[in-house]
Design a protein around this motif. Structure first.
Motif, short mmCIF file in Angstrom:
data_model
loop_
_atom_site.label_atom_id
_atom_site.label_comp_id
_atom_site.label_asym_id
_atom_site.label_seq_id
_atom_site.Cartn_x
_atom_site.Cartn_y
_atom_site.Cartn_z
N PHE A 115 0.82 -1.22 0.00
CA PHE A 115 0.00 0.00 0.00
C PHE A 115 0.85 1.26 0.00
N MET A 116 1.94 1.29 0.78
CA MET A 116 2.75 2.51 0.81
C MET A 116 3.39 2.75 -0.57
N SER A 117 3.76 1.67 -1.27
CA SER A 117 4.29 1.85 -2.63
C SER A 117 3.19 2.34 -3.56
N VAL A 118 1.98 1.83 -3.35
CA VAL A 118 0.87 2.27 -4.20
C VAL A 118 0.62 3.76 -3.99
N ARG A 147 -11.94 -1.86 -7.63
CA ARG A 147 -11.61 -3.00 -8.47
C ARG A 147 -10.38 -2.69 -9.33
N THR A 148 -10.34 -1.45 -9.88
CA THR A 148 -9.19 -1.05 -10.70
C THR A 148 -7.90 -1.15 -9.90
N ILE A 149 -7.95 -0.61 -8.68
CA ILE A 149 -6.74 -0.61 -7.86
C ILE A 149 -6.32 -2.04 -7.55
N ILE A 150 -7.31 -2.87 -7.18
CA ILE A 150 -6.99 -4.25 -6.80
C ILE A 150 -6.45 -5.01 -8.01
N ASN A 151 -7.02 -4.75 -9.20
CA ASN A 151 -6.50 -5.41 -10.40
C ASN A 151 -5.03 -5.07 -10.62
N ALA A 152 -4.69 -3.79 -10.41
CA ALA A 152 -3.29 -3.40 -10.57
C ALA A 152 -2.42 -4.13 -9.55
N MET A 153 -2.96 -4.29 -8.33
CA MET A 153 -2.20 -4.99 -7.29
C MET A 153 -2.01 -6.45 -7.66
N ILE A 154 -3.06 -7.06 -8.22
CA ILE A 154 -2.96 -8.47 -8.59
C ILE A 154 -1.93 -8.64 -9.70
N ARG A 155 -1.80 -7.63 -10.54
CA ARG A 155 -0.82 -7.72 -11.61
C ARG A 155 0.62 -7.79 -11.08
N VAL A 156 0.81 -7.34 -9.81
CA VAL A 156 2.14 -7.46 -9.21
C VAL A 156 2.41 -8.91 -8.81
N GLY A 157 1.35 -9.74 -8.75
CA GLY A 157 1.45 -11.12 -8.29
C GLY A 157 2.65 -11.89 -8.80
N PRO A 158 2.79 -12.06 -10.13
CA PRO A 158 3.92 -12.84 -10.64
C PRO A 158 5.27 -12.29 -10.16
N ALA A 159 5.38 -10.96 -10.11
CA ALA A 159 6.62 -10.36 -9.61
C ALA A 159 6.85 -10.77 -8.17
N ILE A 207 16.81 -5.34 -2.56
CA ILE A 207 15.68 -6.22 -2.88
C ILE A 207 14.33 -5.53 -2.64
N ILE A 208 14.20 -4.85 -1.49
CA ILE A 208 12.92 -4.19 -1.23
C ILE A 208 12.67 -3.11 -2.28
N ASN A 209 13.72 -2.41 -2.69
CA ASN A 209 13.55 -1.39 -3.72
C ASN A 209 13.12 -2.00 -5.05
N ILE A 210 13.61 -3.20 -5.36
CA ILE A 210 13.15 -3.87 -6.57
C ILE A 210 11.66 -4.16 -6.45
N PHE A 211 11.28 -4.60 -5.28
CA PHE A 211 9.86 -4.89 -5.06
C PHE A 211 9.01 -3.62 -5.24
N VAL A 212 9.46 -2.54 -4.62
CA VAL A 212 8.73 -1.27 -4.75
C VAL A 212 8.70 -0.86 -6.24
N ALA A 213 9.82 -1.09 -6.93
CA ALA A 213 9.86 -0.75 -8.35
C ALA A 213 8.79 -1.51 -9.12
N PHE A 214 8.58 -2.78 -8.79
CA PHE A 214 7.56 -3.56 -9.48
C PHE A 214 6.16 -3.01 -9.21
N VAL A 215 5.92 -2.65 -7.94
CA VAL A 215 4.60 -2.09 -7.61
C VAL A 215 4.41 -0.77 -8.38
N LEU A 216 5.44 0.08 -8.38
CA LEU A 216 5.35 1.35 -9.09
C LEU A 216 5.05 1.10 -10.57
N GLU A 217 5.79 0.16 -11.16
CA GLU A 217 5.63 -0.13 -12.59
C GLU A 217 4.19 -0.57 -12.89
#
Ligand code: NA
Lengths: 649, 649
Positions: A250-253, B500-512, B633-643
């Motif tokens: 959420f904070m990244s979002v 729903r839009t926001i959650i869909n974007a979050m689900i898209r982070v799933g594979p990452a 590593i955490i920054n990579i994760f944040v990068a994926f969420v941002l992307e």
């Protein structure tokens, strides 16, 4: 005519400096408008705004207490200045425009409310009632609403436009928080667990929500988890999932949404700015245009154009002006059309760097000496790479000497050697390089070097003088000497190309930091004002030397034995504006903020009868601060840094 | 021929699944290669890797202790499986390719080192010496180096490629840290200040560097500032500037650099993947191509193509295959050229969704009943918006009931009512909507609903049964019931389009997140292994019921009176792999980590003569952990969420 030229020059300079004022085009109004844009009244206005804001230093609760009649008198003066400025503005622009602009209404409202507040305050004080100067909260809004606060206003507008998107994410985050809290209540609530302090753990829904909100900021990790984790290792899983979803995702979002939307609206604003600039240039053209005989085109003649440029930028050199003209009129027709004319504002903003190297002035003054063999040798030596390397080595040796004990007289004396070496470097460079080029606006490191070395020289001399006269060595001067001595070392990074790239990208964030600094000043000021009214005097700090019996618990019996007092946090209070600002910075950093807050919550606030102000409202104060400052403003700042680096790579 | 078709089909399916193995094209090797890619040996391999990794649960220091011969026997079995798999791989690809691939060398080295380690360990144990199973650190590398760990390997490769850029920023950050520390030493060091605990404050350069490094993570704010701030308010400015530059600017720069570079290299990898895919399709074409008589073009005939597709995807429906052909051969020439053929791999990956709505199966079984007036009415009601709203209302009422005290029998019974309502909803929907469409892969919420409600039903029935038989109510089952009950409420967010839009974007982070989860597992496992060897048994946790006299200081006299013991942190230790993982999560969250660390530092580590392992090395352990996990590593994760969110907007 002369008046038309004046009018056109005002349009052009408005376009050049992105001013967006729809002034009246009558000759008197234009003259008034020129006065309005003069630098002197603008600087005066800023001085009075700063004066108005800094009144908080002298008002109750004060850093330096002054009688309230004195501060109120100064405030009246400030209000007078703001009013005069507004009246000036009203005479510049058409009546209907003036009353339609919310920023004017806002200033009028602030001035009026402040006057009313001062009258009420005075009356209540005179009859010995308690009174609050509540309009102090409005002061920073003046900074936003004066005509010159365009950038700040644009930032606020972008935030406001980005808000709907942010709010949707925030609601979803809130929902997640509520669901997790409900789960925690159901899972842990019945187990009668106790915190380390012996208080019931996770037993009330509202407390759980607050604790888990604090956990999002990681401030109470791992303490908030320990009682449950001690009861069963499985609960760790609950907290890990919670942190993954709410802290990391959420904070990244929030960062992503703030970044996207703020940027989007800022880009839209800048697009509007470009349109407005074009529009102003078109109006300037319309004023000066004349019909060309052969082609029936509307054009501006070179003579008019020259006069116009001289009016807009009186200090422009002829060569530069002719260069500009040749850019606009490459076929040398003696006149330009609308398309070429419109480019003038942008052309004036481009800085022309004289690329051809000017010869060193010493070459004219002492030609034989400057061109002699030893002089040429010096020039070659200084220009050589080894020179830079030698000085990098000197800096490293200096760093080691600084690290060593300065009470050793040998090391204390070495300081003079290093200072002379640095001074020699600057003098040598000035001997070799043309001084105006050396101190051009692009050579920031030269400026940095010179300022640091000369300040260090002055401070060291003053410090030695103070010492040798047997006076008490002033801590402040010595501190400044020490800071300057260490800052000199920073120069070494300039020698590595990669570092220079990174630092350049960081410097590019500079202008954003300025706007951002004003933004945070406005928010901090408002929160400090509210915080001071709510919490002033609740916690007292006694200096090191004090032997007050209540010193150990910050002068408040309620704090006896709390971790706040044990951690020596007494100076973190709302007792004056400076302490408040530092406390707000600590809250922005978001660590131990629940501790700082917890303490303020345990206090029955405003206990003199206002029972409705419970500890819950104090929590709201801090949560609102967190949402505004950390979730929105800090994320905007991070977005600017990210943007600067995305551009770099 | 049949063998050529086999070979071509292997190329196509490699292209389809992005496999990058340069296998031998001889018929035997192709057959072995097909076996190699079969799902069964792959799943078995993963099971044995998980088994190998989970051995840490049973080895000293163990969660469930097993004799070391047992775990070593299992490990030998695992090594055998890995070796067999590698031998299989060696027979599939050409010899020279095999020995050139670093991942094979890596696996061989791990297996060999593990065997040596086991022999040494066994020998030392047999002669009663102390021994360490140091190759346990290497186990997670198997996860990276098996052929199937492509995504993980790609992630590591991207990190390695991004490292140079990150290191330059890190060096600059380090320089800034050193300069600020030197300044702090000069300014504060001489003032003989004391921390709250009475220890000297900011007196040693190394300690200052460490304290200021911790301040970057904000973990020791505001404590680290308080002694200086109490001495003079001016020092607050020093810390504010420090936090601005190092916490806000540098940490954002790290995010920006990690984001940019990781993405850049990942994009490059994906570009290579696309090239490799094309190359494989070209080779498949080369195997099947035949010369067309009229145009002398190289083509693949429809008959061959049909056989190929049937080999690659045996379960493909004829209609689907014909659709694919008509896409590739729109003019219906009976054969396709290279350009069309190459597209096959991508076409096979596209999922064809049957858009035409299938009629409900009940319509065929009971046509009169399903089409009767009441049945049609039910269908209309369920499809109506009100139906969703009614159930949202039910969820809200349910939420209130969950919040209320469940010991009240009325509320406990209401649970049955809510369960039946939710069950009714699912049954009604299944009655109205075609079941295969209802449970299609895209209707995640339907899956979520059904799983949650049915699990809740089963768990509630089991719980009631356990209770009514007078058995001890199992906490675990009740906890599951409670969690499921609360999770049901989550469904309500699906009703708001924005959410729903926001959650869909979050689900898209799933594979990452999956790749990222493996990445962090590898890093955690290595640090846990090292941490357990360094710190096991230093801190003990005694359960609630224990009356051990050393319970108050975690079984270690050195901890008596420390804040670590006071905060009840005893369970934060390296005594087994699970505790270690939870401790590492706490260190990742970066709060109080200096406290956790401080405690471990005060211990003379490995005191049995290894004097060179001082407390400084423990600090290094944690700082390295912080740099790798939080900064990279955490920054990579944040990068994926941002992307994911930058793509959304
Ligand atoms: Na923190």
């Amino acid at each position: 005519s002369k008046e038309e030229l004046y009018l056109a020059s005002v349009f052009v300079s408005d376009a050049q400096y992105n001013r967006n004022i729809y002034f009246d085009t009558s000759p008197q109004a234009v003259r008034l408008y020129l006065l309005y844009n003069h630098w002197l009244p603008q600087v005066l206005l800023y001085i009075f705004i700063i004066l108005d804001l800094s009144l908080a230093l002298f008002e109750e609760p004060a850093v330096i207490p002054l009688p309230s009649w004195a501060t109120m008198l100064v405030e009246l003066l400030c209000l007078l200045v703001f009013t005069l400025r507004l009246v000036h503005y009203a005479r510049v622009i058409p009546q209907d425009k003036f009353w339609k602009d919310p920023k004017n209404i806002c200033i009028i409202a602030i001035v009026a409310l402040t006057l009313i507040d001062m009258i009420i305050y005075g009356a209540l004080k005179a009859s010995s009632y308690q009174a609050i100067r509540w309009t102090r909260v409005l002061r920073p809004l003046l900074l936003v609403n004066v005509t010159e606060g365009r950038q700040l206003r644009r930032a606020f507008r972008s935030i406001r436009n980005a808000l709907p998107q942010i709010i949707y994410v925030f609601l979803l985050f809130l929902f997640s928080l509520l669901i997790f809290s409900l789960m925690a209540l159901k899972l842990v609530g019945k187990r009668d667990l106790k915190t380390t302090g012996g208080a019931p753990y996770f037993s009330s829904y509202v407390d759980i929500i607050f604790d888990l909100y604090v956990l999002v900021t990681t401030a109470n990790s791992p303490d908030v988890m320990m009682p449950a984790y001690n009861a069963s290792s499985w609960f760790a899983l609950f907290f890990i999932i919670y942190i993954l979803i709410n802290t990391y995702i959420f904070m990244s979002v929030f960062l992503a949404v703030v970044y996207n939307n703020y940027k989007k609206y800022l880009k839209e604003e800048i697009r509007q700015l470009v349109r407005a600039k074009r529009h102003k240039m078109v109006r300037a053209f319309a004023v000066l245009q004349e019909r060309r005989k052969d082609t029936e085109e509307q054009v501006v003649s070179q003579a008019n154009w020259n006069q116009l440029v001289r009016l807009v930028q009186p200090d422009i050199r002829n060569a530069h002006r002719e260069l500009l003209w040749s850019v606009l009129d490459p076929q040398n027709q003696g006149c330009i059309g609308k398309v070429a004319f419109v480019q003038l504002a942008d052309l004036l903003n481009i800085e022309v760097i004289t690329l051809k190297s000017r010869p060193h002035p010493l070459r004219f003054i002492f030609p034989t000496l400057y061109l002699s063999v030893p002089s040429r040798l010096i020039c070659r030596l200084v220009r050589h790479r080894t020179f830079v390397m030698v000085y990098d080595l000197i800096i490293l040796v200096n760093a080691i000497f600084i690290g060593l004990d300065e009470d050793n007289p040998l090391i204390a004396d070495s300081e003079w050697m290093f200072l002379s070496l640095y001074l020699l470097e600057i003098l040598l460079k000035l001997y070799v390089f043309e001084p105006r080029a050396f101190f051009s606006r692009h050579n920031l490191w030269n400026w940095f070097d010179t300022i640091i070395v000369f300040s260090a020289l002055i401070a060291t001399v003053v410090n030695s003088a103070v010492k040798s006269f047997g006076l008490y060595g002033s801590h402040q001067i010595l501190d400044i000497v020490l800071i300057l001595r260490v800052l000199r070392l920073v120069r070494v990074v300039d020698s590595v190309q990669r570092f220079r790239t990174i630092i350049n990208a960081m410097i590019r964030v500079g202008p954003a930091i300025l706007t951002f600094g004003q933004l945070i000043l406005v928010v901090y000021y408002i929160f400090a004002m509210v915080g001071m009214e709510l919490f002033k005097g609740k916690i007292k700090y006694f200096g090191e030397g004090s032997d007050d019996p209540t010193k150990l618990f910050c002068g408040n019996v309620l704090l006896n034995g709390t971790s706040f007092a044990q951690l020596n946090y007494c100076k973190n209070n709302f007792n004056d504006i400076l302490s408040s600002f530092i406390l707000l910075v600590e809250l922005t950093v978001v660590n131990q903020w629940h501790d700082i807050l917890h303490l303020l919550c345990e206090e029955p606030l405003l206990s003199s009868g206002f029972t409705f102000v419970t500890h819950v409202s104090a929590r709201i104060f801090f949560v609102v601060f967190h949402i505004i400052v950390v979730i929105i403003i800090i994320n905007i700042f991070v977005a600017f840094v990210l943007e600067a680096f995305f551009m770099e790579y």
